[in-house]
Scaffold this active site. Structure first.
Site, PDB file in Angstrom:
ATOM      1  CG  ASP A   1       2.437   6.833   0.827  1.00 12.12           C
ATOM      2  OD1 ASP A   1       2.295   5.606   1.023  1.00 12.12           O
ATOM      3  OD2 ASP A   1       3.559   7.372   0.718  1.00 12.12           O
TER       4      ASP A   1
ATOM      5  CG  HIS B   1      -0.352   0.145   2.529  1.00 11.22           C
ATOM      6  ND1 HIS B   1      -1.002   0.751   3.585  1.00 11.22           N
ATOM      7  CD2 HIS B   1       0.863  -0.213   3.004  1.00 11.22           C
ATOM      8  CE1 HIS B   1      -0.218   0.754   4.646  1.00 11.22           C
ATOM      9  NE2 HIS B   1       0.908   0.164   4.323  1.00 11.22           N
ATOM     10  CG  HIS B   2       3.878   2.418   2.382  1.00 10.41           C
ATOM     11  ND1 HIS B   2       3.157   3.465   2.910  1.00 10.41           N
ATOM     12  CD2 HIS B   2       4.156   1.599   3.435  1.00 10.41           C
ATOM     13  CE1 HIS B   2       3.001   3.299   4.206  1.00 10.41           C
ATOM     14  NE2 HIS B   2       3.600   2.172   4.554  1.00 10.41           N
ATOM     15  CB  CYS B   3       3.986   0.312  -4.219  1.00  6.13           C
ATOM     16  SG  CYS B   3       4.629   0.296  -5.906  1.00  6.13           S
TER      17      CYS B   3
END
Length: 763
Positions: free
Chosen positions: A354, A311-313
């Site tokens: 993000d 989920h940060h990619c």
């Protein structure tokens, strides 16, 4: 990949006595041994074997210790005599030891059968929830050579996190399914898995992969970035072998309007030779979950326990241990293959997703164009609860803090809502926060799903939706201090409560979800935080709340449908008949399962398993002689041997067996550990690279330098100053003269003899 005991190696905890050794065939050599033993045990036969030989022609050196005490009691030879019925002929009083089952061996054997019969491809078991695993995910590990021990301690993303998640899956299966001595279905050696009513959830290990160059992935991450990632993965092994930087971005044509590529953070990202297989395996497991919940199978909910997280990619830049956004690729797979019109992402990781929010914003923005492709006109909503002070906002970056605080409700095609975690001092205070603050996230999710359903219906399309969970457990109360610097952790029961509320929303009418929930593992970097969080999460995903005392003994239909006071008073898509038919297959969970007492008990059992029961002592007499070549030559004919054996093969001379001991009690801790051992592969490496492995070349070079050191010192011996001891010449002293030595007997004298000095005769 169906489970089979042949596919998984039996663990070391299985008792070696669980299988009886094979019996040797009745050959001529064995028959000779039988004859000699029959002469020792039968009063009608004479003893002809020689007592001088300790070596047998047939069996070599006897395998029993020879007793120092003589006896006329008849004994068996190394080759055990057998009757024509196949039972050995032994003297009276000797009892054959029956196999002793341990709790670990019984649990391992039973769960191997249950995985094969109830979780295989041919299984007819129906469960609403499925758990999907992929063995290739263990291959992504930190592999940079010459890494120090202090540096390795900071690499918190490692294959052991998947093992901890599998432990949580095993705990949930044993607890929800009551597969232990304190549950409804205690395990014992004779238990047939097919006689059990149902399984709490299905465990499926897949080998499916989705190439990062496929349309499903490039629609999310773009073609250029996936080509670049493929090049980096393919060259990672060669760069690591030369002690190079595997994260150096390759020189390639990225287009004239593209900014120079950003440098990748080496503290958060790494690659190795198996990283590409791990990425594509994780994507394959997520797409398998989407296919399952959209198919006609009874599985409506899925939990995908894969790493690395995603989920940060963002669309074209990895960060925070995340290389590919697994959830967004799963949503795109549903759009392209199952007609998914809108999807909601609920992210409950400690850190703000993000990357997931940025991809959702970009996807919704390009769908506003009139000439956009149909798959671009689908909608994605993002709803997150996280800590605003943690990564990626920890350093107060203005843009990141704004993005992590953004709340936009159905404007400009965007539906994004962020809620920040707060500190709390008691459980009562936390659950007040949940009702007043965190549950708003669920209400926003419900409103989004309803509005999108009405929008697609107005456009003449058939709405079809699903809820995706970014399931991170690094906000757990059991997470390490490195992740809990801001003290906004949540109790473990938060995951069960939130998940159960999401399941209720998925079953409501007017949202087009029809019960479809796909949960994908994200963060979690402490073993206890992971397995307790997964246990709580699966309890809410596959189980139901424990019934209150007022509800015991009666089926409260309103409670099950969802007629509750408060913000969750909504109508379910399940009618009364469906609910009554499903009542028999419910699996209520108990919040005490993740209490500190039970977690300590589980970890203690892992470190120091319960002692195995003591085996009864069976005295086996020794063998005082063995047949020799001389005795074998004097044996009678084979026909006479058979006649003599026929007189001996009576029921009284057959080997008696001791009564079967009762099966051991299998507690839930032992059952969960043994099930996890069957789920964790044994045919590949599943642990991180150790310091010695990463520094093997450096250690070898150091050893080579040390081996050259003595040679250097040897050449410099002449330059060293001689010492007094080196100049002294010491002659060997003989304390025995020749005559004394020759006359001395070659035996060791006793203390009294040694203490008396010798007196030499006068000449």
């Amino acid at each position: 990949m169906p489970f089979s005991p042949a596919n998984e190696r039996r663990r070391s905890s299985v008792s070696p006595h669980a299988r009886a050794p094979p019996r040797s065939p009745l050959t001529k050599a064995n028959l000779n041994g039988i004859t000699a033993d029959a002469q020792f045990t039968s009063p009608g036969l004479t003893r002809k074997a020689s007592m001088n030989s300790l070596r047998s022609v047939n069996s070599g050196t006897p395998n029993r210790t020879i007793s120092r005490r003589g006896s006329s009691t008849p004994f068996l030879s190394p080759t055990t005599a057998r009757s024509p019925t196949g039972l050995p002929l032994i003297p009276k009083g000797v009892v054959e030891e029956t196999p002793r089952h341990t709790a670990a061996s019984v649990a391992s054997i039973y769960f191997a059968k249950e995985l094969e019969l109830l979780h295989g491809v041919a299984s007819d078991q129906s469960a609403e929830t499925i758990v999907i695993l992929h063995d290739d995910c263990y291959g992504h590990r930190y592999s940079r050579p010459r890494a120090s021990k202090s540096l390795l301690s900071t690499i918190v993303e490692r294959p052991e996190r998947i093992q901890a998640s599998v432990l949580g899956v095993s705990m949930a299966y044993v607890r929800l399914g009551h597969r232990h001595c304190e549950g409804k279905h205690p395990i014992h050696p004779d238990l047939d898995p097919k006689t059990l009513p149902n399984i709490p959830f299905r465990i499926h290990k897949t080998a499916r992969k989705v190439a990062i160059s496929s349309t499903t992935v490039t629609n999310v991450h773009g073609t250029k970035w996936m080509e670049e990632l493929k090049i980096m993965c393919d060259s990672a092994e060669a760069k690591l072998a030369l002690n190079g930087n595997e994260l150096r971005r390759p020189e390639m044509n990225r287009g004239s309007d593209v900014e120079p590529p950003q440098h990748l953070h080496q503290g958060d990202l790494y690659l190795c030779s198996e990283s590409l297989n791990a990425f594509e395996g994780a994507l394959g497991a997520v797409c398998e979950a989407v296919d399952t919940v959209f198919s006609t199978s009874p599985h409506q909910r899925a939990f995908v326990a894969v790493r690395p997280p995603g989920h940060h990619c963002s669309a074209s830049f990895p960060s925070g241990f995340c290389w590919v956004n697994n959830v967004h690729v799963g949503i795109m797979h549903g759009i392209l293959n199952h007609g998914l019109t809108h999807a909601a992402i609920i992210d409950f990781d400690l850190h703000h997703g993000d990357g997931s929010q940025a991809i959702a914003w970009q996807h919704n923005k390009r769908g506003l164009a009139k000439n956009a492709a149909s798959w671009k006109k689908t909608s994605i909503g993002y709803f997150s609860v996280h800590d605003i002070n943690s990564y990626p906002c920890e350093y107060g970056d203005e843009e990141k803090v704004k993005n992590a605080s953004l709340c936009i409700d159905n404007a400009h095609g965007q539906n994004i809502w962020n809620v920040h975690l707060q500190e709390w001092k008691s459980d009562v205070e936390f659950w007040k926060l949940y009702q007043s603050k965190y549950s708003i996230l669920l209400e926003k999710t419900r409103n989004y799903l309803r509005l999108q359903t009405e929008r697609f219906q107005a456009a003449g399309q058939v709405p079809k939706s699903a809820i995706f969970l970014s399931a991170g457990f690094d906000a757990s109360e059991w997470e390490g201090a490195g992740m809990q610097r801001h003290k906004v952790n949540v109790p473990t029961g938060f995951y069960a409560r939130l998940t159960r509320d999401v399941v209720r929303i998925a079953s409501e009418e007017g949202l087009s979800v029809n019960g479809r929930v796909i949960s994908v593992l994200e963060g979690g970097y402490s073993d206890r935080a992971l397995y307790s969080g997964v246990l709580s999460h699966l309890s809410g995903l596959a189980g139901v709340e424990p019934m209150t005392p007022k509800e015991e003994g009666a089926f409260d239909l309103k409670h099950e449908i969802g007629y509750r006071s408060g913000p969750f008073s909504r109508r379910s898509t399940l009618n009364e008949g469906d609910l009554r038919s499903l009542k028999a297959f419910e699996f209520p969970y108990d919040p005490n399962w993740w209490s500190i007492t039970e977690l300590n008990r589980f970890e203690t059992d892992k470190i120091a398993p319960p002692p195995e029961p003591k085996k009864p002592r069976v005295v086996t007499p020794g063998n005082y002689s063995s047949p020799t070549q001389s005795s074998n030559a004097k044996m009678t004919e084979v026909a006479k041997i058979r006649r003599s054996l026929s007189n001996l093969s009576t029921p009284q001379t057959s080997m008696p067996r001791s009564p079967t001991p009762p099966p051991p009690d299998i507690y839930w801790t032992t059952a969960a550990h043994e099930l996890s051992k069957l789920l964790i592969p044994t045919n590949r490496q599943v642990d991180s690279c150790t310091h010695s492995e990463l520094n093997a070349e450096a250690a070898k070079a150091k050893k080579d330098r040390q081996s050259l050191q003595p040679a250097v010192n040897a050449t410099n011996d002449t330059s060293t100053a001689p010492t007094r001891m080196s100049l002294r010449e010491r002659k060997p002293v003989s304390y025995l003269e020749d005559d004394d030595y020759k006359s001395r007997r070659r035996t060791v004298a006793g203390p009294a003899v040694i203490a008396v000095p010798k007196v030499r005769p006068e000449p």
